[in-house]
Design a protein around this motif. Structure first.
Motif, PDB file in Angstrom:
ATOM      1  N   ASP A 288       0.822  -1.206   0.000  1.00  0.00           N
ATOM      2  CA  ASP A 288       0.000   0.000   0.000  1.00  0.00           C
ATOM      3  C   ASP A 288       0.860   1.262   0.000  1.00  0.00           C
ATOM      4  O   ASP A 288       0.544   2.246  -0.675  1.00  0.00           O
ATOM      5  N   VAL A 289       1.934   1.254   0.772  1.00  0.00           N
ATOM      6  CA  VAL A 289       2.831   2.414   0.820  1.00  0.00           C
ATOM      7  C   VAL A 289       3.492   2.624  -0.541  1.00  0.00           C
ATOM      8  O   VAL A 289       3.611   3.755  -1.025  1.00  0.00           O
ATOM      9  N   LEU A 290       3.907   1.537  -1.192  1.00  0.00           N
ATOM     10  CA  LEU A 290       4.558   1.647  -2.499  1.00  0.00           C
ATOM     11  C   LEU A 290       3.608   2.222  -3.539  1.00  0.00           C
ATOM     12  O   LEU A 290       3.998   3.054  -4.367  1.00  0.00           O
ATOM     13  N   LEU A 291       2.352   1.782  -3.498  1.00  0.00           N
ATOM     14  CA  LEU A 291       1.371   2.315  -4.440  1.00  0.00           C
ATOM     15  C   LEU A 291       1.170   3.814  -4.242  1.00  0.00           C
ATOM     16  O   LEU A 291       1.085   4.581  -5.199  1.00  0.00           O
ATOM     17  N   GLU A 292       1.122   4.232  -2.990  1.00  0.00           N
ATOM     18  CA  GLU A 292       0.897   5.642  -2.691  1.00  0.00           C
ATOM     19  C   GLU A 292       2.119   6.492  -3.001  1.00  0.00           C
ATOM     20  O   GLU A 292       1.998   7.611  -3.516  1.00  0.00           O
ATOM     21  N   GLU A 293       3.299   5.978  -2.689  1.00  0.00           N
ATOM     22  CA  GLU A 293       4.514   6.772  -2.834  1.00  0.00           C
ATOM     23  C   GLU A 293       5.139   6.688  -4.222  1.00  0.00           C
ATOM     24  O   GLU A 293       5.676   7.671  -4.735  1.00  0.00           O
ATOM     25  N   LEU A 294       5.095   5.488  -4.815  1.00  0.00           N
ATOM     26  CA  LEU A 294       5.778   5.275  -6.092  1.00  0.00           C
ATOM     27  C   LEU A 294       4.834   5.056  -7.258  1.00  0.00           C
ATOM     28  O   LEU A 294       5.249   5.091  -8.421  1.00  0.00           O
ATOM     29  N   GLY A 295       3.561   4.778  -6.930  1.00  0.00           N
ATOM     30  CA  GLY A 295       2.620   4.445  -7.990  1.00  0.00           C
ATOM     31  C   GLY A 295       2.826   3.042  -8.527  1.00  0.00           C
ATOM     32  O   GLY A 295       2.300   2.675  -9.577  1.00  0.00           O
ATOM     33  N   GLU A 296       3.612   2.236  -7.814  1.00  0.00           N
ATOM     34  CA  GLU A 296       3.897   0.860  -8.212  1.00  0.00           C
ATOM     35  C   GLU A 296       3.758  -0.058  -7.008  1.00  0.00           C
ATOM     36  O   GLU A 296       3.997   0.352  -5.868  1.00  0.00           O
ATOM     37  N   ALA A 297       3.403  -1.299  -7.278  1.00  0.00           N
ATOM     38  CA  ALA A 297       3.201  -2.259  -6.202  1.00  0.00           C
ATOM     39  C   ALA A 297       4.419  -3.156  -6.050  1.00  0.00           C
ATOM     40  O   ALA A 297       5.439  -2.984  -6.718  1.00  0.00           O
ATOM     41  N   LYS A 298       4.293  -4.110  -5.133  1.00  0.00           N
ATOM     42  CA  LYS A 298       5.319  -5.135  -4.996  1.00  0.00           C
ATOM     43  C   LYS A 298       5.231  -6.077  -6.195  1.00  0.00           C
ATOM     44  O   LYS A 298       4.363  -5.955  -7.045  1.00  0.00           O
ATOM     45  N   GLY A 299       6.137  -7.044  -6.235  1.00  0.00           N
ATOM     46  CA  GLY A 299       6.058  -8.054  -7.282  1.00  0.00           C
ATOM     47  C   GLY A 299       4.846  -8.956  -7.075  1.00  0.00           C
ATOM     48  O   GLY A 299       4.253  -8.999  -5.999  1.00  0.00           O
ATOM     49  N   GLU A 300       4.481  -9.681  -8.096  1.00  0.00           N
ATOM     50  CA  GLU A 300       3.317 -10.555  -8.033  1.00  0.00           C
ATOM     51  C   GLU A 300       3.747 -12.002  -7.829  1.00  0.00           C
ATOM     52  O   GLU A 300       4.819 -12.422  -8.262  1.00  0.00           O
ATOM     53  N   TYR A 301       2.882 -12.772  -7.160  1.00  0.00           N
ATOM     54  CA  TYR A 301       3.111 -14.203  -7.012  1.00  0.00           C
ATOM     55  C   TYR A 301       1.768 -14.917  -7.032  1.00  0.00           C
ATOM     56  O   TYR A 301       0.711 -14.289  -6.898  1.00  0.00           O
ATOM     57  N   GLU A 302       1.788 -16.224  -7.226  1.00  0.00           N
ATOM     58  CA  GLU A 302       0.562 -17.010  -7.292  1.00  0.00           C
ATOM     59  C   GLU A 302       0.367 -17.766  -5.987  1.00  0.00           C
ATOM     60  O   GLU A 302       1.312 -18.291  -5.413  1.00  0.00           O
ATOM     61  N   GLY A 303      -0.920 -17.842  -5.551  1.00  0.00           N
ATOM     62  CA  GLY A 303      -1.224 -18.566  -4.325  1.00  0.00           C
ATOM     63  C   GLY A 303      -0.895 -17.735  -3.098  1.00  0.00           C
ATOM     64  O   GLY A 303      -0.575 -16.549  -3.176  1.00  0.00           O
ATOM     65  N   THR A 304      -0.957 -18.357  -1.919  1.00  0.00           N
ATOM     66  CA  THR A 304      -0.587 -17.686  -0.683  1.00  0.00           C
ATOM     67  C   THR A 304       0.932 -17.611  -0.600  1.00  0.00           C
ATOM     68  O   THR A 304       1.641 -18.346  -1.292  1.00  0.00           O
ATOM     69  N   ILE A 305       1.441 -16.737   0.280  1.00  0.00           N
ATOM     70  CA  ILE A 305       2.878 -16.571   0.384  1.00  0.00           C
ATOM     71  C   ILE A 305       3.561 -17.861   0.836  1.00  0.00           C
ATOM     72  O   ILE A 305       4.697 -18.142   0.467  1.00  0.00           O
TER      73      ILE A 305
END
Length: 464
Positions: free
Chosen positions: A352-369
Motif C-alpha cells: 500500500d505504501v509503495l502504491l501511494e509513494e511510487l505508484g507501483e506495487a510489490k512483485g506478483e506471485y501465485e497462491g498464498t505466500i
C-alpha cells in the motif's frame, strides 16, 4: 583528514561496557576508508556542585560545579566518592541487584550530567573533538528481505521468536553499487523450482550472472528497470544457490560484512533479523554473534527486542542492535514515525505504501505466500527480489535514512534506537545547546521529586 561518525556499537569487556566507533575517513587526496576503533573502557565525565544546592536544578552554571573525569567502569564509585555516599555504594555492591541500586546514585541535587547514555556521550564527544574536520559523505545504503518456507507449517504465522520455518530466500540490494543478490535454498521436492532450473539450463553448483545464464541476461535484468528514474536501474544481478540453509545465511552475512555499508534496511525488520537469529541459535545450535557480527570486531553484541507496548507503528521502536559496520533500520517504523504529524495512515503494509509513494506495487506471485514458491517459483523469485528493490526506490525518493542520520549523528547525537523517542533526543539536544551558554544539564530527577497533584484539568485542541 575529513571524517564522519557512522556508528557506535556497545558491547561488553569482562563485565564492563566496551565500544566500537565506526568512522569514514578521507585524506587530502580524496581517498576514502572506513575504520573501526575499539575502546575497551571508555572515558566519561560528570559534574558535582562546589557548594551543596538547596533544590533540584534542571541545569546549573559552569562556575558552580567541578568536573570529574573517570573511566565509565568507575562511574558509580566516583559519584559515591564525590557526593559522600560510599555507604550507599557498598550496600548496592553487596546486594542482589547492584546495577539497579547503583542507578540511585545519580539522583542527587549535587550530581550533574552523570546519567547520559554512554553511546550518546561518545557521539557528542566525537562531535566536540572533531567538529572542525567533520564532513558529510554520501551514505552507503543497502536493503534486504527474507522469505521462509511455510509450506508444511500449519500453526499460523511463523513467529520469529520460535522461527519454525527454514529461510529459503534472501534478497539483498546495494543502493550504491546498484546490484541485487538473490540467495536461494535448493529444494528437490519443489517441482516448480526444479522445472524452472531445468527450463533455463542452469547449473546450480555455480553462481548465476548475466555472463553465464541466459535467464539473468534476457529476463531478470530487464524487469529491474525504472523508466521514470534511471538512477534506480540495477547494473548487476547475481543468483546464489545453496544446498543448506546455514550456508545460505552465512554467505549473506559474509557479503554484508565485506560490503561495509552504512545502513542495512528492511520493512518490518524485527521479523527478518530475529528469524535469522533464532534459526542460528535454536535450530543450528550456533552463537549468532559469530555469524551476524564481523569476525574482526572485538565488540560483538546482538540485542533484538520487540516493542510490545506501542500499538501505533508511528510510535513503535523495536531494538535492532547488532554490532557491525552498518546500522540496522526498520524502514516501516521509520517511514511511519517521520510522518506521524501528517495524521494516521490507513495502511502501512509495504504494498500500500509503495502504491501511494511510487505508484507501483510489490512483485506478483501465485497462491498464498506460504505456497507461492511451490506454485510458480519464477514469479515467487521475482516477487521476493522486488521487495528489496522497491525499498531502494522508496528511499531514493524520500531520503528517510538521510533524515534519521542527520537527526541522530548531527543534530542531537542520540543513538539510532532512541532518536525517535523525543524525551531522549530533546534531552541530548538541550545539553548541547545549554553548553554553548555555559550551562550544565543536570540529571533527570523526575521520579525522585515530589509533585503536587492538581487533579484533572482541561486540555487543548491542537492543529497542525
Amino acid at each position: 583528514m575529513k571524517r564522519e561518525l557512522i556508528n557506535v556499537c556497545q558491547g561488553w569487556n569482562q563485565g564492563n561496557v566496551a565500544l566500537m566507533v565506526i568512522e569514514k575517513l578521507q585524506d587530502e587526496e580524496g581517498n576514502m576508508r572506513k575504520v573501526a576503533r575499539y575502546i575497551p573502557d571508555p572515558d566519561f565525565h560528570f559534574y558535582v556542585s562546589k557548594e551543596p544546592l538547596d533544590v533540584y536544578r534542571t541545569f546549573v552554571e559552569e562556575e558552580l560545579v567541578d568536573r570529574v573525569d573517570c573511566k565509565y567502569s568507575e562511574l558509580s564509585l566516583e559519584i559515591a566518592k564525590h557526593s559522600n555516599r560510599m555507604g550507599e555504594y557498598r550496600a548496592a555492591m553487596a546486594g542482589k541487584n547492584p546495577y539497579k541500586e547503583l542507578r540511585k546514585l545519580h539522583f542527587c541535587k549535587d550530581v550533574h550530567s552523570s546519567d547520559m547514555n554512554i553511546v550518546d556521550y561518545t557521539m557528542y564527544e566525537h562531535y566536540l573533538k572533531h567538529k572542525d574536520n567533520l564532513a558529510e559523505f554520501k551514505l552507503h545504503k543497502t536493503y534486504f528481505d527474507i522469505e521462509v518456507d511455510g509450506y508444511n507449517y500449519d500453526d499460523g504465522f511463523p513467529h520469529p521468536d520460535i522461527a519454525p520455518c527454514p529461510i529459503n530466500f534472501i534478497s539483498y540490494v546495494d543502493g550504491d553499487k546498484k546490484t541485487l543478490r538473490l540467495y536461494i535454498l535448493l529444494n528437490e521436492e519443489n517441482k516448480s523450482m526444479q522445472e524452472f532450473i531445468a527450463r533455463n539450463k542452469g547449473d546450480c553448483t555455480n553462481l548465476w550472472t548475466h555472463t553465464n545464464n541466459d535467464y539473468i541476461r534476457n529476463e531478470l535484468e530487464n524487469i529491474y528497470v525504472d523508466e521514470k528514474n534511471p538512477k534506480n536501474n540495477l547494473e548487476g544481478i547475481s543468483v546464489y544457490w545453496f544446498k543448506s540453509e546455514l550456508s545460505l545465511i552465512k554467505k549473506f552475512y559474509e557479503h554484508v560484512h565485506a560490503n561495509k555499508a552504512d545502513y542495512l534496511s528492511a520493512w518490518n525488520a524485527y521479523f527478518d533479523f530475529k528469524t535469522i537469529y533464532t534459526r542460528l541459535k535454536e535450530h543450528f545450535g550456533l552463537d549468532p554473534e559469530d555469524i551476524m557480527c564481523p569476525e574482526a570486531f572485538k565488540v560483538k553484541n546482538i540485542t533484538l527486542r520487540e516493542d510490545k507496548f506501542q500499538a501505533d507503528l508511528a510510535d513503535k521502536a523495536d531494538t535492532l542492535d547488532i554490532s557491525g559496520w552498518q546500522h540496522n533500520v526498520d524502514a516501516q517504523y521509520l517511514f511511519a514515525g517521520l510522518r506521524k504529524g501528517e495524521g494516521k495512515r490507513e495502511s502501512l503494509k509495504l504494498g500500500d505504501v509503495l502504491l501511494e509513494e511510487l505508484g507501483e506495487a510489490k512483485g506478483e506471485y501465485e497462491g498464498t505466500i506460504s505456497e507461492a514458491a511451490y506454485v510458480n517459483f519464477e514469479l515467487f523469485m521475482r516477487y521476493s527480489g522486488f521487495d528489496s528493490y522497491r525499498l531502494m526506490q522508496l528511499e531514493n525518493k524520500n531520503g528517510d535514512i538521510d533524515t534519521l542520520h542527520m537527526m541522530a549523528n548531527k543534530l542531537s547525537h542520540t543513538r539510532h534506537a532512541k532518536v525517535m523517542r523525543k524525551t531522549i533526543s530533546i534531552r541530548n539536544l538541550a545539553a548541547k545547546q545549554f553548553a554553548t551558554k555555559g550551562l550544565i544539564l543536570s540529571n533527570n530527577q523526575n521520579s525522585f521529586i515530589e509533585h503536587e497533584d492538581f487533579g484533572k484539568f482541561k486540555g487543548a485542541f491542537v492543529a497542525n
